[in-house]
Design a protein around this motif. Structure first.
Motif, PDB file in Angstrom:
ATOM      1  N   UNK B  34     -73.982 -11.928 -42.494  1.00 14.01           N
ATOM      2  CA  UNK B  34     -74.086 -12.354 -43.791  1.00 14.01           C
ATOM      3  C   UNK B  34     -74.946 -11.412 -44.451  1.00 14.01           C
ATOM      4  N   UNK B  35     -74.553 -11.129 -45.434  1.00 15.93           N
ATOM      5  CA  UNK B  35     -75.110 -10.055 -46.489  1.00 15.93           C
ATOM      6  C   UNK B  35     -76.299 -11.012 -47.159  1.00 15.93           C
ATOM      7  N   UNK B  36     -77.585 -10.857 -47.298  1.00 12.33           N
ATOM      8  CA  UNK B  36     -78.296 -11.683 -48.003  1.00 12.33           C
ATOM      9  C   UNK B  36     -79.063 -10.557 -48.986  1.00 12.33           C
ATOM     10  N   UNK B  37     -78.546 -11.003 -50.001  1.00  8.66           N
ATOM     11  CA  UNK B  37     -79.242 -10.215 -51.381  1.00  8.66           C
ATOM     12  C   UNK B  37     -80.523 -10.820 -51.681  1.00  8.66           C
ATOM     13  N   UNK B  38     -81.530  -9.803 -51.588  1.00 10.48           N
ATOM     14  CA  UNK B  38     -83.147 -10.266 -51.986  1.00 10.48           C
ATOM     15  C   UNK B  38     -83.126  -9.739 -53.419  1.00 10.48           C
ATOM     16  N   UNK B  39     -82.988 -10.365 -54.461  1.00  9.55           N
ATOM     17  CA  UNK B  39     -82.986  -9.981 -55.725  1.00  9.55           C
ATOM     18  C   UNK B  39     -84.139 -10.341 -56.264  1.00  9.55           C
ATOM     19  N   UNK B  40     -84.762  -9.392 -57.066  1.00 11.14           N
ATOM     20  CA  UNK B  40     -86.150  -9.766 -57.810  1.00 11.14           C
ATOM     21  C   UNK B  40     -86.446  -8.416 -58.592  1.00 11.14           C
ATOM     22  N   UNK B  41     -87.224  -9.043 -59.718  1.00 11.58           N
ATOM     23  CA  UNK B  41     -87.836  -7.698 -60.563  1.00 11.58           C
ATOM     24  C   UNK B  41     -88.900  -7.165 -59.609  1.00 11.58           C
ATOM     25  N   UNK B  42     -89.565  -6.385 -60.165  1.00 11.33           N
ATOM     26  CA  UNK B  42     -90.647  -5.727 -59.416  1.00 11.33           C
ATOM     27  C   UNK B  42     -91.792  -6.267 -59.638  1.00 11.33           C
ATOM     28  N   UNK B  43     -92.517  -6.376 -58.342  1.00  8.49           N
ATOM     29  CA  UNK B  43     -93.647  -7.214 -58.057  1.00  8.49           C
ATOM     30  C   UNK B  43     -93.382  -8.629 -57.697  1.00  8.49           C
ATOM     31  N   UNK B  44     -92.104  -9.055 -57.508  1.00  6.19           N
ATOM     32  CA  UNK B  44     -91.892 -10.465 -57.276  1.00  6.19           C
ATOM     33  C   UNK B  44     -91.980 -10.746 -55.835  1.00  6.19           C
ATOM     34  N   UNK B  45     -92.213  -9.796 -55.154  1.00  7.56           N
ATOM     35  CA  UNK B  45     -92.487  -9.995 -53.592  1.00  7.56           C
ATOM     36  C   UNK B  45     -91.221  -9.814 -52.812  1.00  7.56           C
TER      37      UNK B  45
END
Lengths: 368, 475
Positions: B34-45
């Motif tokens: 399973x490919x989990x995409x951890x998406x987030x703008x910068x500084x979102x952790x």
């Protein structure tokens, strides 16, 4: 204008406060070593809704200390169980009849004592001892029954509270519930591990709803599994016995005995320990609630039930009866689980009759 | 979103992807991946989230909301080498070391792409699957990347002229106008029709980069910074690909050959295909699940301008993904994201009775994106989480009011303090009128002794997030 004024007056800027007067939200791990300060703050926080649980606490304290007033109140509450509103006149008549019988028995006993003492002192002593024994044991049974009925009521209270908390996103009330539950299950060695796991899992970040969910996952699913096995065994036993028994009367006896036993076992597993009267009232309520067991099941399952029964009946009438009796027992068992569980089943944890059903379908193989 | 196929440059790539998929299909018949995409703008952790997630899986932490753990079916997890050797490995050990140091710090900013694979061993829940394989393995692939690059994805769908127009519009509005001064001035002196000069292009790109960096630094913490490689070049530092900038293009006449406009346009297109397209195909086109980390508290700190900027950036960055329900056909032709979790991070910076308000606020902020994703058939959920829990909620009295506060060590201080962090608005009015800078959520240092008890990092709702994202794969 006024609205915005109110807003700003309500609004507090971020600020630092004195760490000295900060009190922890009572975490479950802290509950074991409750500091006096924490207790008082918890008492301050008592809202009208949680007042019930406080009352519960005080009532359990009374029942453990054998003072007369407590017993009297217990007896009264027991009487109120019998004297349920509804068929008021009927109940009143029954109660009056019971009292009358008791008085008559008392007179008879006194009369008997007098007569035996008149004939000889030795006989009088024997009769006296017998009467004392009967009275003593009757009292004991009644008291036990009261305690047990209280436990059943306690479960109901717990369930109502859990129901309320399961739909609340508030904070802080759930720890009182967990303490109450811990007290209810105090002394159960088989649940120590579960409660330890619960302690480790619950943190100050969880809201009421989440705490209840963790309680269900960490403590109750273990009990559920054991209860489910009891139901499975009960259903299978009933099915096999019915299929093999030579006459309908024996059937009836077996089914009644096995069902009562199973219900008692399930109730004990969840901590209810009903006595004879408790069992009867439990079974009565079970029958009234029998539909609960099927709530989670789709209509096609009911069709499968009916079809399964008739298919087995095509092989042999007795087999068909066995399967149907087994399914009925299973239904009764699952309903008992619903009624005895201190936290209502959440949708994902509903016990299903599916496995029991497939087990019962193989009864024909076991018997033939 | 009609973007997908047209935007990916051509059939060759599609073919390559399909080849990949067939290979993946064969693989997945043995072990599931399973490919989990951890998406987030910068500084979102993102980095901290990945570190904490992996640590909690490896250390067999109490995760009461992860079904596989509660049912006692979880065996163990461990890191395994990723079959794709061309991408650096996520430096889990180093990030964990900074977190668990005697002087715990947060990991540094991410500068490049990295990925990690965690193999999870578990007992299948269903009897049928247990009969086939008594012990199953799930490979969890997670990619870490600089959040800035995420904002490149929406570039795939726009042309240069359109993008220039939008960027210029944005730059001329407050609060960006003050930051864009030198660059806008330079633009006044050049024209897209004038002949191209390398020096000219370089100056433009430099001024534009300065503007973007200023946006990032500004007190409004502006998020919409495109193209991402200008501020976080990764391995492309100084490459000619990065020497372009938005420039007003004539609307009806084509730019002449050899003009500055043509040069910029060419480089923009090259950037799109060889940088953005590549990044997208490699890392995002095959995602199965996605978690979108949103720093709502940071946006509240930044005020209305920062909030709306973040919302726009978030909406733009989500456009490029393929959402929808999985079936065998979609597996063949590149997977779709069938579950998306929006998570407000750093929830430990507010008291626990505010968590629900934060979640509701996030719900409102992403409501459009949420609806779109739902429409495409994927399941969406929102949560308020903290990858590493740094504070404890406490109750204190203040002027006769009972306040829910947090106790922890703020960044830059040594002594723990009790702080009333403010409350999250539960109404429609997010920023109360008449209050200057209503929110000031402090950052906290990681708690001392993270994971010293060997039971993973303390967290808030990582287990619920995991159960939503992976639960059905671990059934």
């Amino acid at each position: 204008m006024t609205d915005s004024l109110r807003e700003t007056s309500m609004w507090l800027p971020p600020m630092e406060l004195d760490p000295g007067c900060a009190a922890r939200i009572v975490g479950e791990s802290a509950a074991a070593t409750v500091a006096p300060a924490v207790v008082s703050s918890a008492a301050d926080r008592v809202s009208p809704e949680s007042a019930g649980s406080v009352a519960a606490r005080s009532s359990t304290a009374e029942s453990s200390s054998p003072d007369v007033a407590g017993r009297l109140r217990g007896a009264l509450s027991w009487a109120s169980v019998i004297l349920k509103p509804g068929h008021g006149v009927m109940k009143l008549m029954l109660a009056a009849l019971g009292a009358l019988l008791l008085v008559a028995l008392g007179f008879d006993a006194a009369d008997l004592l007098q007569r035996s003492f008149a004939s000889s002192a030795a006989l009088g002593m024997v009769v006296l001892v017998l009467v004392a024994m009967v009275t003593g044991t009757a009292l004991k049974v009644a008291l036990d029954e009261i305690v047990n009925l209280r436990r059943i009521k306690h479960i109901e209270r717990l369930r109502a509270e859990a129901d309320r908390l399961a739909h609340s996103v508030g904070h802080g009330e759930a720890s009182a519930f967990v303490e109450d539950l811990l007290r209810f299950y105090g002394g159960r060695s088989d649940l120590v591990v579960s409660f330890q796991a619960l302690n480790k899992s619950v943190s100050d970040a969880h809201n009421n709803q989440e705490v209840i969910q963790v309680v269900e996952r960490q403590v109750l699913t273990a009990i559920d599994q054991r209860a489910y096995r009891l139901v499975l065994n009960g259903a299978r036993d009933t099915a096999v016995a019915t299929a093999l028994s030579p006459s309908a009367a024996i059937d009836l006896a077996i089914v009644f005995w096995r069902n009562t036993k199973m219900v008692r076992e399930i109730a004990e597993l969840y901590g209810a320990r009903p006595g004879p009267i408790g069992s009867i009232s439990l079974i009565r309520r079970l029958i009234a609630n029998l539909a609960v067991a099927g709530v989670a099941e789709g209509a096609h399952h009911v069709a499968v039930d009916a079809l399964g029964g008739s298919l087995a009946a095509a092989v042999s009438a007795r087999l068909g009866q066995g399967v149907i009796n087994g399914l009925l027992t299973a239904r009764l068992g699952v309903t008992a689980m619903h009624l005895c569980r201190p936290v209502g089943f959440s949708p994902d944890h509903q016990p299903s009759l599916k496995r029991i059903r497939s087990e019962l379908m193989s009864v024909s193989k076991q018997v033939l | 979103m009609t973007v997908r196929w047209s935007s990916l440059s051509g059939l060759a790539e599609a073919g390559l992807r399909m080849f990949d998929q067939v290979g993946g299909l064969l693989d997945s018949s043995l072990d599931s991946t399973i490919r989990l995409g951890v998406t987030g703008l910068r500084r979102s952790g993102k980095t901290v989230f990945i570190t904490s997630l992996v640590e909690n899986l490896l250390k067999d932490a109490p995760l009461p909301f992860l079904d596989v753990v509660v049912d006692n079916r979880f065996q163990a997890a461990r890191l395994v080498p990723h079959p794709d050797l061309s991408i650096p490995r996520f430096d889990f050990e180093r990030h964990l070391a900074t977190l668990t140091d005697a002087e715990p710090r947060w990991p540094e900013e991410t500068r490049g792409v990295s990925q990690i694979r965690v193999a999870i061993r578990y007992l299948p829940g269903s009897t049928v699957r247990r009969a086939v394989a008594p012990l199953a393995t799930l490979n969890l692939d997670i990619v870490d990347y600089p959040g800035e690059w995420l904002l490149d994805l929406p570039l795939l769908t726009v042309g240069f002229a359109e993008w220039s127009r939008r960027t210029l519009d944005l730059a001329r509005r407050s609060p960006r106008a003050e930051l864009a001064g030198p660059w806008l001035e330079w633009l006044n002196n050049v024209s897209a029709m004038s002949p191209a000069g390398e020096e000219e292009a370089k100056t433009g790109a430099r001024l534009y980069t300065d503007y973007l960096l200023a946006c990032r630094r500004s007190s409004f913490t502006l998020s919409l910074v495109q193209p991402g490689r200008f501020v976080e070049p990764g391995d492309l530092k100084g490459a000619p690909l990065l020497t372009f900038c938005p420039i007003p293009m004539p609307i009806d006449v084509p730019v002449p050959r050899g003009s500055l406009g043509e040069l910029m346009q060419e480089r923009f297109e090259a950037y799109k295909t060889s940088v953005v397209g590549n990044f997208f195909v490699k890392h995002f086109s095959r995602l199965d699940r996605q978690i979108v980390l949103v720093d709502v508290l940071g946006a509240l700190n930044a005020g209305p301008a920062g909030m709306s900027d973040m919302q726009a950036a978030l909406a733009a960055s989500l456009e490029g993904f393929r959402h929808g329900r999985q079936n065998w056909l979609s597996r063949m032709f590149g997977s779709r994201v069938d579950r998306v979790l929006f998570a407000a991070t750093k929830v430990d910076h507010i008291a626990s009775n505010q968590h629900n308000n934060l979640r509701t606020l996030l719900d409102r902020l992403v409501s459009d994106a949420r609806r779109n994703i739902r429409f495409e058939g994927a399941t969406v959920e929102t949560m308020a989480i903290a990858a590493v829990k740094c504070t404890e909620t406490v109750v204190t009295e203040h002027q006769g009011r009972k306040l829910w506060c947090i106790q922890g060590r703020p960044v830059g201080r040594d002594a723990p303090t009790v702080l009333f962090p403010g409350e999250i608005p539960d109404g429609l009015e997010i920023f109360p009128s008449g209050v200057e800078k209503p929110y000031n959520f402090l950052d906290f240092r990681p708690p001392p002794g993270v994971g010293r008890d060997g039971r993973g990092a303390p967290n808030i709702r990582i287990d619920q997030a995991l159960n939503f994202l992976l639960g059905d794969y671990l059934a």
